[in-house]
Each structure stands twice: as structure tokens, then as C-alpha cells.
Scaffold this active site. Sequence first.
Site, mmCIF file in Angstrom:
data_model
loop_
_atom_site.group_PDB
_atom_site.id
_atom_site.type_symbol
_atom_site.label_atom_id
_atom_site.label_comp_id
_atom_site.label_asym_id
_atom_site.label_seq_id
_atom_site.Cartn_x
_atom_site.Cartn_y
_atom_site.Cartn_z
ATOM 1 N N HIS A 155 20.928 -14.094 9.697
ATOM 2 C CA HIS A 155 19.574 -13.994 9.279
ATOM 3 C C HIS A 155 19.307 -12.557 8.778
ATOM 4 O O HIS A 155 18.151 -11.982 8.915
ATOM 5 C CB HIS A 155 18.817 -13.997 10.876
ATOM 6 C CG HIS A 155 19.070 -14.962 11.707
ATOM 7 N ND1 HIS A 155 18.571 -16.325 11.727
ATOM 8 C CD2 HIS A 155 20.136 -15.202 12.767
ATOM 9 C CE1 HIS A 155 18.968 -16.980 12.407
ATOM 10 N NE2 HIS A 155 19.805 -16.530 13.099
ATOM 11 N N GLU A 289 21.292 -11.329 -11.821
ATOM 12 C CA GLU A 289 19.745 -11.920 -11.616
ATOM 13 C C GLU A 289 19.677 -13.119 -12.397
ATOM 14 O O GLU A 289 19.351 -14.083 -12.305
ATOM 15 C CB GLU A 289 18.683 -10.979 -11.853
ATOM 16 C CG GLU A 289 18.337 -10.094 -10.787
ATOM 17 C CD GLU A 289 17.301 -8.764 -11.118
ATOM 18 O OE1 GLU A 289 16.469 -8.817 -10.415
ATOM 19 O OE2 GLU A 289 17.663 -8.162 -11.905
ATOM 20 N N LYS A 324 22.920 -36.351 -23.107
ATOM 21 C CA LYS A 324 23.848 -35.413 -23.440
ATOM 22 C C LYS A 324 23.395 -33.902 -23.423
ATOM 23 O O LYS A 324 24.283 -33.105 -22.989
ATOM 24 C CB LYS A 324 24.159 -35.759 -25.090
ATOM 25 C CG LYS A 324 25.030 -36.810 -25.289
ATOM 26 C CD LYS A 324 25.241 -37.412 -26.381
ATOM 27 C CE LYS A 324 25.534 -38.661 -26.541
ATOM 28 N NZ LYS A 324 24.570 -39.716 -26.103
#
Length: 457
Positions: A155, A289, A324
Site C-alpha cells: 500500500h 515517464e 500490421k
Amino acid sequence: MVLWEGRFKKELDSKTNDFNSSIKFDSRLYKEDILGSIAHSTMLGNKNIISKEDSKKIVDELNNILNDLENGKLEIDKDAEDIHMFIESELTKRIGDAGKRLHTARSRNDQVALDIKMYLKKEIEEIIKLLKQLIKILVDKAKQNLDTIMPGYTHLQRAQPITFAHHLMAYVEMFMRDIDRLKDTLKRCDIMPLGSSALAGTSYDIDRDMVKDLLGFREVTKNSLDGVSDRDHIIELSSDISIIMMHLSRISEEIIMWCSWEFKFIELDDAFSTGSSIMPQKKNPDIAELIRGKTGRVYGNLVQILVTMKGLPLAYNKDMQEDKEGIFDSIDTVKICISTIIPMIDTFKVIKENMRKAANKGFINATDCADYLTKKQIPFRKAYKIVGNLVAYCIEKNKTLEDLTLDEYKNIDKTFEKDIYDAIKLENCIKNRNLIGGPSNKTVEQRIEEVNNFLEN
Ligand code: ARG
């Protein structure tokens, strides 16, 4: 030249031609297309379906075309419908009628299915190689941090003591599974579809096994409809890559946190971070990021191909030309992300003192304190409550478990003895978790050795 001249009286409208064309993105299949055609033509000559002379002419000229493309002597015509049409018409331009015999007993439907499988096989090997390099860097970094104590989190709250080595090795497990998944997908890319022709095979006495062997495939497809309309392997690889990106994104997220001032567990090398255009003090983890950001795009590619395929009747439909761009983009993206994260991880500086400081706070040895009591015959739930009281007391007094005097311990429960201090020492908490999978030095070192052995083979 239109390859279906005969049935058609007019050329395709030019805007429609652009819309219909896939050459912008399938030209990267040129090599696979040529090698597939060389194998097909060799087989046709061998089975006397075309003459040996024509077969040889075709093979020789296809090799020339390959060379010319690779040396920049031949440019791909951006107006061609696709790479298959381009290479066939270039061949015919060069050797006339013999070139027109290449497409005997073949369709673009099985041709494109073959090319894609060959291409994916090659790229899977590339991605595995990159993942191995990434694992190597992580393992090396882990080796340097076997004694670097940090809090493990649940957590995002400090939970129990671990080492930075153990934390990094968790990612090694993920990337090892990724390699395993890729190898599994490779097995299904390794089934040769040529011979399925348009959808119903061919009445020519072709030798599919010969083509399979020439191209180094494991086996041949067993149903011609499926052979031309199966795109599972693309979906599988797209999914494998999505999972790799998810792992890269998670480690990127941690890197972003670790180099924030709130954590400052690591310092990124200047070569792998960026500044701000306005805030002079900033050093930003843009690369991590971006990897996290690109993950979304790769997931999009997976959903796109799943949706494209879900409503298609057998066998080939032109919708499949849309198979593709997404997989090519996912392949390019995962390769650049792995290549970029490797030096970033390799060069970041680990700030061991800050990890240790974070480990000293947050009562991450509270479980060990409860285990101490349990080992002295106190039932675990009761021990849990006693330590809960201890922690509440520490918070009130602004102390850690290590700071408490034996009297303070004894005031809360008489069972505590002098040996409590050894039991809650972070080094010991880690050392004693020496089960398989645990954070002890011994276990982590053993796993590092196993992984290194895997990398060497
Ligand atoms: N460019 C096509 C593709 O990528 C090749 C197959 C075309 N076949 C056809 N019958 N139109 O799917």
C-alpha cells in the site's frame, strides 16, 4: 501494371489506391517476402511445376532484387499496392515471363501470412536478446546491493525490511517470465502457412514440407482456411509485449518515485534525465515517464487487433491488412523502451544511506517483534496485539522499537528479554528470511547465480 488486368478495364482511382495500399507500412517485410518467394520458387522447380530454368532465373533475380534493395540501388515504389505486388512486378519487369510464373500455386493470402510469421520470429528473437541484456544489468545492480537495506512496501506504506537487491530481483523474475512467454509465442509463429493459397489450398502437387524446411519452420499449418486467416500469433505477441510494457512501466514508476525528493533513494545520471524550461532546480525523469506513457499506446494496439478480428468470417478479409501497423508499432516501441531503460538503470546512483534511513522509521521490524514473542510460546494474535501497543507507545514517545529500554518493553509484556534487540535488528530480520524466495543475502545470491547461468546458455 495491374496484376489483375483481364477482369478489370480501368486502373484503380488514385485516392482509392492510396487508401487500399499497405506499402507504406508493409515494405518492412521486403526481406521475408523475397526469402519466402525464393523457397516457393525452388520448390516449384524441384517439383517440375515450373521449369528448373525458370525457377533458377526467378531465384537469381530475387537475390539481385534483395541486394539492390539493401544497397539502396532499388527504391520501393510507394504507389504499389503492397510489398508483395511490388516485388513480383519488379521481378517481372526484369525477367519477363519467368517472373509471371512465380505466383503459381500461391496467393497473396498465404504469402502475407508467411511473411508476417517470418518477421515475427525474427523480432521475437531480438526482443528476447534485449530482455536478456536488461536482466543482466538488473542482476549486476542487485549484486552491488546485497547489503543495501530498504523498506519493502505494501500500500506504499513501509512494511518489512528487504534489500535493494531483492527488490530489483523481483523485476528479474518478471522479465524472465516475459522471455518464457515470448518463446511460447514463437512456437506458434513457427508453423508454415504457404500452400493454403487463397483459402482452399491448391491442386498442384506442391511440397509444403520442402518449403517448411527451406525456411526453417517447425511444421506446416493443417487447415488452409485457418492458414490464411489465423492472426492469433500477432495477438499473442501483442499481448506478450503489453505485459513486458506493463513490467517496464512499473519499474519506471518506481524509478520516478525513487528519484523524487520525497524518497531520494536514487539519483539518475544526467545523460538520462532532463531539465525544465523554467524551473532551474529541476531534474526530471522524462525517460521513465515516457516508457510509462507509451505503455498505453501498446495496450491500444492489442485491443485494436482483438477488435479487428472478432467479427471476421473465414477466410481472408481485407480488414486483416490492419493487422500490421499495430504490431509493428508495439515491436518498435518495446525495443526502444528496453534499449533506453538499460543504460538508465545501469547508470543511476543508489543512495544507500537514504534507503537505510527510510528503513529505520516506520516500524518495519514490528512483525519480527511479534514473531519473537510467538517463538516464546505466546499465540500470534496475542503477540500481534502486544506489539500494536508497543508501536502506539513508541509513536506517543517519538521513539523506534530499537530505542525502547528493556524496562519499557517489560512494562508492556514481561516475556521480553535482552535478546529482543537482536531479534528486531534489521540485518537479522533479513538474514533470517532465508527461505526460497526470501530476501536473505544467501537466497538472493543463489538466485543471481541461477539467473546468470540462464543468461549464459
Ligand atoms: N496487403 C494485403 C494484406 O496485408 C495482402 C493480402 C491481400 N490479399 C487480398 N486478397 N487482397 O493483408
